[in-house]
Design an enzyme around this catalytic site. Structure first.
Site, PDB file in Angstrom:
ATOM      1  N   GLY A   1      32.721  45.023  93.729  1.00 40.55           N
ATOM      2  CA  GLY A   1      31.722  46.100  93.694  1.00 40.55           C
ATOM      3  C   GLY A   1      31.019  46.298  95.025  1.00 40.55           C
TER       4      GLY A   1
ATOM      5  N   GLU B   1      26.591  41.492  99.748  1.00 42.35           N
ATOM      6  CA  GLU B   1      25.196  41.424 100.195  1.00 42.35           C
ATOM      7  C   GLU B   1      24.992  40.916 101.620  1.00 42.35           C
ATOM      8  OE1 GLU B   1      26.627  39.336  97.857  1.00 42.35           O
ATOM      9  OE2 GLU B   1      25.825  37.298  98.009  1.00 42.35           O
TER      10      GLU B   1
ATOM     11  N   HIS C   1      20.980  44.969  93.034  1.00 37.63           N
ATOM     12  CA  HIS C   1      21.533  43.605  93.031  1.00 37.63           C
ATOM     13  C   HIS C   1      21.767  43.106  94.461  1.00 37.63           C
ATOM     14  CE1 HIS C   1      24.066  40.310  91.343  1.00 37.63           C
ATOM     15  NE2 HIS C   1      24.665  40.429  92.520  1.00 37.63           N
ATOM     16  N   GLU C   2      22.462  43.899  95.248  1.00 41.02           N
ATOM     17  CA  GLU C   2      22.783  43.441  96.612  1.00 41.02           C
ATOM     18  C   GLU C   2      21.500  43.307  97.431  1.00 41.02           C
ATOM     19  OE1 GLU C   2      25.620  42.332  96.623  1.00 41.02           O
ATOM     20  OE2 GLU C   2      26.513  43.538  95.027  1.00 41.02           O
TER      21      GLU C   2
ATOM     22  N   GLU D   1      24.039  34.090  92.006  1.00 36.62           N
ATOM     23  CA  GLU D   1      24.538  35.215  91.213  1.00 36.62           C
ATOM     24  C   GLU D   1      23.803  35.378  89.874  1.00 36.62           C
ATOM     25  OE1 GLU D   1      25.910  37.431  92.548  1.00 36.62           O
ATOM     26  OE2 GLU D   1      26.958  36.607  94.281  1.00 36.62           O
TER      27      GLU D   1
HETATM   28  N1  B3K Z   1      28.620  38.234  96.292  1.00 32.20           N
HETATM   29  C1  B3K Z   1      29.547  39.319  96.114  1.00 32.20           C
HETATM   30  C2  B3K Z   1      30.802  38.911  95.420  1.00 32.20           C
HETATM   31  C3  B3K Z   1      31.796  38.267  96.300  1.00 32.20           C
HETATM   32  C4  B3K Z   1      33.092  38.059  95.568  1.00 32.20           C
HETATM   33  C5  B3K Z   1      34.057  37.246  96.372  1.00 32.20           C
HETATM   34  N2  B3K Z   1      35.319  37.085  95.692  1.00 32.20           N
HETATM   35  C6  B3K Z   1      28.918  40.466  95.394  1.00 32.20           C
HETATM   36  C7  B3K Z   1      27.763  40.143  94.536  1.00 32.20           C
HETATM   37  O1  B3K Z   1      27.849  39.427  93.570  1.00 32.20           O
HETATM   38  O2  B3K Z   1      26.693  40.593  94.828  1.00 32.20           O
HETATM   39 ZN    ZN Z   2      25.719  39.059  93.503  1.00 29.37          ZN
END
Ligand code: B3K
Ligand code: ZN
Length: 881
Positions: free
Chosen positions: A268, A271, A304-305, A327
């Site tokens: 998606g 960050e 979220h980010e 997360e």
């Molecule tokens: N931290 C990233 C996800 C990274 C995935 C790596 N395979 C997006 C998020 O959760 O905000």
């Molecule tokens: Zn995240």
């Protein structure tokens, strides 16, 4: 492709590195096929580490060009450089030195979309979890925190925009049409948060002034011509920044905050400090191309980010086992944000539906793992619903257990105590213990123990004693590699609903009159007595879904219907109705399998009509109440020996029976909700559209022809209504002329809009029935489809495999074979997305025998392939185990 060495990483093996890398200076000279990366690392030997200890850095597919120590070339006999490792056999005796590493990489050839790659001509990076090692040799792990100075050089014509983390400090022109920019990020960060973007993009810019008065320059960068589609994301960003100040006391910390939208992205969004990189699907929106769901997703993901800036970036993870530290917590924060921006009850119901659809099957199948896992082979396979969604539920339970004020005090303590550190779940929990003076060791099992707990409940009312007794019993089912489970601390919010629909008073242990509260189930069996209960109440348990458990509450149908009509907790009211639907659908499925016509209780059939017309409820809520459990929900509740065709038939029968019962109400309401032509993405307007579109689905189910849906399709003023009508036509009137005509009009209209064509692919992938497989196969040859773009792959093949129950689970196993073929082809260039697709097999053991055998054979065929990526092998082997 990363070869699979079969290596397993264990939590208990954690130990710090011998050398730290406090400072990093990078110089990129960008070229699609031959980018030069010069990395100057300040390397510091830790105390008590012997001077001649080798320095071993991670790499992945790298080619070393030069190696210098304090400016002097290193003798080749002193080091070894392979694609995946740089070993400095005898580092210099001084405790601190400068190591310069020059590597060459080819962004244009990078189709795994990890490290530095090109998306539609834009240079961009993705480093989480282990992508930085595809750029240069490094201690590529989250407990190495460094400041970064980044100089980006590129051809001015190819990349007028040059971005990296932190603040811009310098820029200028170079010879031969090249130019450069320098960025400095003063906040020490792990390598997974490094980012670079270079390309020809257009920006939407605004200014934000933080609570303490610091101005921040905000920028969202998109393809030229798409600027107007970024305004909603910008608005969501500003609301997120303000909300984090107000709810969590968190201010932004750099002079700039940039977001870039790219079209080739494995997930998606990401960050990266001060430079978030997004899948364009979660940035771009206008009424003509985006649905209300797209708007809601954009708002949630932008938030979220952004929230990661404090939960993830300022305080990060010690190692990847702690992924839920950032997360789960950040999902909780974005859920709360959306709940505050929209309707709390509606948001909660949507969250619980997602949790049940994605996390429950994971927890109940071969891929089950604790929120904080103890082992992994490939960390990218652990960005799961368990880590994210259940991780968020655990934080929500902390909030429930401690109350709002103590929760906030604990969060404040966490930020104060651990700012600038890489920490563990234990560190996090200790803040909650210290702030509350509670022992949370039993609660901590939510992080350590996999599996969805079950709570069995029954109640008894003694009229003479005016006492209500509630009996509760918990059990946690065995999961892979954990057969014996310990008892959990399960917080169950509740209320006693009286005959007038109001919550009743009762006497608590101290004799005070109270109304509702939380039961803390900690033992296997617990009996809770409520005294002073004047009349027999209906018990509303696990209100707001306070604990992520399955609840089997022995309750009369009357009571359940009563709660479905009256519970003042809107989540529980929805839940009561949903449980009634689910029970009816399970019975109906059994009837279909037994060759009988399903029949339904007329009282239940009347409920949707009543709720649809209940003006006191928000439209969005009514829409959710009217939405039947999905076929996958029914399958999950049945649990074993599943026949997807019978489930589909049962669900269609219930939908039709409701449609007939409530036809008049639905028609009138559909008419009243007519679209004014003016579009606003706000929650209330979206709610009206949601209700109207659920009604359309019912009205179509009760109708003999597609006229109504066709009319809506032709006259819709926005994508929400148009896509909803297209879905009804394609799914409920599949293969009719009206459906095919709508599909081809849609394709014509949106030919140049990849994100809209994704909807077109997905609608077709979801057409029920065995023939859809052929359609999906045909569509993989469509000119707009591409195996190298993750959004296209997910919308067509991913949607088909994960969500088309009757199509994917075709009795002859052809659905499984199609998925296997795609996954194997994809695995050659994008292992992460391939592994993610293969997860669609995870519930194979609960299928009826014929399909189970077909699925097993197909999985075995994948496993036999010699050249599988580590990502895919890990999923397939665990699924088969
Ligand atoms: N931290 C990233 C996800 C990274 C995935 C790596 N395979 C997006 C998020 O959760 O905000
Ligand atoms: Zn995240």
């Amino acid at each position: 492709m990363r070869t699979d060495t079969g290596q397993v990483f264990l939590l208990e093996d954690y130990r710090p590195t011998d050398y730290d890398i406090p400072e990093v200076a990078l110089v990129f000279r960008l070229d699609p096929d031959d980018t030069r990366v010069a990395a100057k690392l300040t390397v510091a030997r830790r105390e008590n580490v012997a001077a001649d200890t080798p320095l071993v850095l991670d790499g992945d597919g790298l080619m070393l060009e030069r190696l210098l120590i304090d400016g002097e070339a290193v003798d080749p006999s002193c080091y070894e450089a392979t694609e995946d490792r740089l070993t400095l056999r005898r580092p210099p005796p001084q405790a601190r030195f400068e190591l310069t590493i020059v590597t060459r990489i080819a962004p244009a050839k990078n189709q795994a979309l990890m490290g530095l790659y090109l998306s539609n001509g834009i240079y961009c990076t993705q480093c989480e979890a282990e992508g930085f090692r595809r750029i240069t040799y490094f201690h590529d792990r989250p407990d190495i925190l460094s400041t970064y100075r980044v100089r980006v050089e590129a051809r001015q014509a190819e990349a007028p925009l040059l971005l990296s983390n932190g603040n811009p400090v310098d820029k200028g022109e170079l010879e031969d049409g090249w130019h450069y920019a320098v960025w400095y990020d003063p906040f020490p960060k792990p390598s997974y948060l490094f980012a670079l973007v270079a390309g020809n993009l257009s920006g939407v810019r605004e200014r934000f002034v933080t609570a303490s008065g610091r101005p921040v320059a905000l920028g969202i960068y998109v393809e030229h011509g798409k600027e107007a589609r970024a305004t909603y994301a910008m608005d969501a960003l500003k609301r997120s920044m303000r909300w984090d100040e107000e709810r969590f006391g968190r201010e932004y910390d750099l002079d700039v905050f940039n977001i870039v939208a790219v079209s080739d992205f494995n997930m998606g969004a990401m960050e990266n400090k001060g430079l978030n990189i997004f899948n364009d699907k979660y940035v771009l929106a206008d009424p003509e191309t985006a649905t209300d769901l797209d708007y809601a997703n954009i708002e949630a993901i932008i938030a979220h980010e952004y929230f990661h800036n404090w939960t993830g970036n300022r305080i990060t993870c010690r190692d990847w086992f702690q992924l839920c530290l950032k997360e789960g917590l950040t999902v909780f924060r974005d859920h709360e944000f959306s709940a505050d921006q929209r309707s709390r009850a509606v948001k909660r119901i949507a969250e619980v539906r997602t949790l049940r659809a994605h996390q429950f099957p994971e927890d109940q199948g071969p891929l089950a793992h604790p929120v904080r896992p103890r082992r992994y082979r490939e960390i990218n396979n652990f960005y799961t619903a368990t880590v994210y969604e259940k991780g968020s539920e655990v934080v929500r339970m902390l909030h429930t257990v401690l109350g709002d004020e103590t929760f906030r005090a604990a969060m404040d303590l966490y930020f104060a105590r651990h700012d600038g550190q890489a920490v563990t779940i234990e560190d996090f929990l200790r803040c909650f213990e210290d702030a509350s003076d509670q022992d949370l060791s039993q609660f901590a099992l939510w992080y350590h123990q996999a599996g969805t707990p079950n709570v069995a409940a029954s109640s008894h009312y003694d009229a003479k004693a005016r006492e209500l007794t509630l009996e509760l019993e918990q059990s946690v089912p065995a999961t892979p590699s954990e057969t014996r489970k310990r008892l959990m601390h399960i917080p169950l919010a509740f209320g006693l609903v009286g005959a007038d629909g109001q919550d009743m008073d009762f006497q608590d242990a101290e004799g005070a009159r109270v109304r509702d509260g939380v039961i803390h189930l900690r033992k296997r069996r617990q009996v809770v007595r409520f005294k002073g209960v004047e009349t027999r109440p209906a018990v509303s348990l696990n209100r707001g879904f306070s604990a992520p458990v399955t609840l089997s509450f022995e309750m009369s149908r009357q009571d359940r219907l009563f709660l479905a009509r009256n519970d003042s907790d809107l989540f529980s009211r929805w839940q009561a109705l949903n449980t009634l639907f689910t029970e009816a659908l399970i019975d109906a499925t059994a009837s279909v399998r037994g060759g009988k016509e399903p029949d339904f209780d007329p009282v239940l059939l009347a409920c949707p009509g009543e709720i649809a017309a209940e003006d006191g409820l928000k439209e969005a809520y009514r829409a959710l109440a009217l939405t039947l459990p999905a076929e996958a929900d029914i399958a999950r509740e049945i649990g074993r020996n599943i026949d997807p065709d019978a489930i589909a038939a049962a669900r269609n029968a219930l939908r039709e029976a409701i449609a007939k019962t409530a036809a008049r109400i639905f028609e009138k309401l559909y008419g009243n909700l007519t679209d004014s032509g003016f579009f606003s993405p706000d929650a209330q307007s979206a709610g009206r559209r949601a209700l109207r579109n659920v009604l359309l689905e019912y009205l179509a189910a009760g109708a003999a022809d597609p006229a109504l849906a066709t009319r809506q399709f032709k006259t819709a003023h926005n994508m929400t209504d148009r896509a909803a009508a297209l879905t009804v036509l394609a799914h409920q009137f599949s293969r009719t002329e009206a459906a095919e005509e709508a599909l081809s009009t849609f394709e014509e209209t949106y030919r140049g809009e990849p994100l809209v064509l994704d909807k077109w692919f997905a609608v077709q992938a979801l057409i029920p029935g065995p023939d859809t497989l052929e359609r999906v196969r045909r569509l993989t040859g469509h000119s707009a489809f591409s195996l190298t773009n993750p959004n296209r792959v997910r919308s067509l093949v991913g949607t088909f495999a994960s969500s088309n129950q009757s199509g994917f689970h075709r009795a002859d196993g052809a659905g499984y074979r199609l998925l296997a073929d795609t996954v194997l082809q994809l695995d050659r260039h994008n292992p992460q997305v391939a592994a993610r697709l293969a997860v669609a097999f995870r519930s194979w053991r609960s299928l009826e025998q014929g399909r189970r055998e077909e699925a097993r054979k197909t999985l075995a065929r994948i496993a036999e392939e010699k050249r599988l990526s580590r990502d895919l092998r890990d999923i397939v082997e665990r699924t088969l185990a």
